[in-house]
Design a protein around this motif. Structure first.
Motif, short mmCIF file in Angstrom:
data_model
loop_
_atom_site.label_atom_id
_atom_site.label_comp_id
_atom_site.label_asym_id
_atom_site.label_seq_id
_atom_site.Cartn_x
_atom_site.Cartn_y
_atom_site.Cartn_z
N ASP A 48 0.83 -1.21 0.00
CA ASP A 48 0.00 0.00 0.00
C ASP A 48 0.86 1.26 0.00
O ASP A 48 0.61 2.19 -0.77
CB ASP A 48 -0.93 -0.01 1.21
N GLN B 3 1.38 4.24 -2.92
CA GLN B 3 1.31 5.69 -2.69
C GLN B 3 2.59 6.39 -3.13
O GLN B 3 2.55 7.51 -3.63
CB GLN B 3 1.04 5.96 -1.22
N ASN C 138 -8.03 -3.04 -4.74
CA ASN C 138 -7.92 -3.68 -3.43
C ASN C 138 -7.82 -5.21 -3.56
O ASN C 138 -7.08 -5.84 -2.81
CB ASN C 138 -9.13 -3.31 -2.57
N LEU D 34 -3.67 2.17 7.82
CA LEU D 34 -4.47 1.78 6.66
C LEU D 34 -5.90 2.29 6.80
O LEU D 34 -6.49 2.80 5.83
CB LEU D 34 -4.46 0.26 6.49
N ILE D 35 -6.48 2.17 7.99
CA ILE D 35 -7.85 2.62 8.19
C ILE D 35 -7.95 4.14 8.04
O ILE D 35 -8.83 4.65 7.34
CB ILE D 35 -8.36 2.20 9.59
N HIS E 43 -5.90 6.12 6.46
CA HIS E 43 -5.65 6.51 5.06
C HIS E 43 -6.89 6.32 4.22
O HIS E 43 -7.25 7.19 3.41
CB HIS E 43 -4.50 5.67 4.50
N ARG E 44 -7.59 5.19 4.39
CA ARG E 44 -8.81 4.95 3.63
C ARG E 44 -9.87 5.99 3.98
O ARG E 44 -10.59 6.48 3.11
CB ARG E 44 -9.33 3.54 3.91
N LEU E 45 -9.99 6.33 5.27
CA LEU E 45 -10.98 7.32 5.68
C LEU E 45 -10.66 8.69 5.10
O LEU E 45 -11.57 9.41 4.65
CB LEU E 45 -11.05 7.39 7.21
N VAL F 266 -8.97 9.37 2.37
CA VAL F 266 -9.25 9.35 0.94
C VAL F 266 -10.75 9.43 0.68
O VAL F 266 -11.20 10.16 -0.21
CB VAL F 266 -8.66 8.07 0.30
N PHE F 267 -11.53 8.68 1.47
CA PHE F 267 -12.98 8.69 1.29
C PHE F 267 -13.56 10.08 1.56
O PHE F 267 -14.37 10.59 0.79
CB PHE F 267 -13.62 7.66 2.24
#
Length: 266
Positions: free
Chosen positions: A21, A25, A33, A136-137, A139-141, A143-144
């Motif tokens: 991941d 980046q 995914n 990871l969590i 980063h995903r949040l 981005v969302f």
């Protein structure tokens, strides 16, 4: 020493996912995914070779590099050889950096250096894994949330005014949408059919707007001409003549909008 294979595989899967991941980046090449998961899983299986003395040949440097290349090919699916080698190099550098941190934390506790392929007893690993999972969590949040924020700046309130009523929809400004009705040359607003169920099309002249998508598929959408539309910019209102066309599919997976606004209207 007892080694729990399921725990060992899970730990290596998480570490592989984390490294892939951050590699994605770094090189600015997105990966799906499912490709990340598949590559991480296959990479985690390689640790089994480290547990069997008879498979020592598979722990040599050429095999380790080969496994890394295979993981990169599965994850990023790039055809350029040079690009794949660069991505593999960055992935290996991150792996070495993480291994160095783990090794330093291990000897900082006063333990004697263990020059083996796998460190089985390491109390800091759960801390590192927890940090990886949190990263990871988050980063995903991030981005969302960023995507939702960017989309919200391109969503406008539009009132479709007809003889019978005024229908309000949320329209996304599709900058690549230059669709126009050929006969009138008016820009087209694409609206979900469910949002306009109360409009009786029998009272209006019908238009059939031809369109073509990127993959070459072409068809026609049925539409009508309302009296006008009102597009809201904060406290300002812009009036425009348009053709409203209907589509059967949902336009937004998160229900952010139910119409697509043509660039010719703004």
């Amino acid at each position: 020493m007892v080694v729990y294979l399921d725990t060992l595989l899970l730990v290596n899967f998480i570490v592989n996912y984390f490294l892939l991941d951050i590699t994605s980046q770094t090189v600015k090449i997105p990966s799906k995914n499912r490709n990340l998961v598949l590559s991480s899983f296959l990479g985690s299986l390689y640790v089994i070779a480290l547990l069997y003395p008879k498979a020592v040949i598979f722990t040599t440097l050429p095999f380790k590099i080969a496994v890394s290349i295979v993981m990169i090919l599965i994850c990023f699916k790039q055809r350029d050889v040079i690009v794949n080698l660069k991505i593999t190099g960055i992935f290996i550098l991150y792996s070495m950096l993480l291994a160095g941190v783990c090794f330093y934390l291990n000897i900082s506790r006063g333990n004697e250096p263990e020059f083996s392929s796998v460190i089985y007893s390491f109390p800091y690993e759960w801390l590192l894994i927890s940090l990886m999972i949190v990263y990871l969590i988050i980063h995903r949040l991030v981005v969302f949330i960023k995507d939702r924020r960017d989309i919200s700046t391109l969503i406008f309130i539009v009132d479709i005014v007809t003889k019978d009523n005024k229908k309000r929809v949320k329209a996304f400004l599709d900058t690549g949408n230059e669709l126009r009705e050929p006969a009138t040359n008016l820009p087209v607003i694409i609206v979900e059919k469910e949002a306009m169920l109360d409009v009786n099309l029998e009272k209006y002249d019908k238009f059939y707007i031809p369109y073509q998508v990127v993959n070459g598929y072409s068809d026609k959408m049925q539409g009508f001409k309302p009296d006008h539309v009102e597009v809201y910019y904060g406290n300002k209102v812009q009036y425009a003549e348009v053709i409203v066309a209907f589509c059967d599919n949902k336009l937004s997976n998160y229900n952010d909008y139910d119409a697509l606004l043509s660039r010719g209207i703004i």
